[in-house]
Design a protein around this motif. Structure first.
Motif: not given
Length: 88
Positions: A32-38, A52-54, A59-62, A64-73
């Motif tokens: 996810t990180f590699d793809t979205l930050r490429s 997206v970076s925010r 999300h990964y520091s717990d 906030a949950s951005h699961h749906r938004a990250l899956v869409l991104a």
């Protein structure tokens, strides 16, 4: 529950069955990180890189949950990469 049913029925090949949120958080974290930050995805212009970076950081520091938004991104990013590859 599903995992137990699969084991009882002796269905193989689904040993990695997990809840989608856990899968994104654990198994697909680096992808996810590699793809979205490429650079390719950022230059495609389909995503707001700062947002997206925010979301990734929160999300990964717990915080906030951005699961749906990250899956869409992730879906949009992979679609953009796929369409650009076909145009070349």
């Amino acid at each position: 529950m599903t995992g137990r049913i699969l084991r009882v029925l002796q269905i193989t090949g689904l040993h990695e069955h997990r809840k989608a949120k856990r899968w994104l958080r654990e198994s697909l974290r680096d992808f996810t990180f590699d793809t979205l930050r490429s650079q390719e995805v950022q230059s495609a212009g389909v995503l707001n890189s700062e947002s997206v970076s925010r979301m990734l950081e929160e999300h990964y520091s717990d915080r906030a949950s951005h699961h749906r938004a990250l899956v869409l991104a992730l879906d949009l990013a992979l679609a953009a990469k796929n369409f650009r590859a076909r145009l070349r």
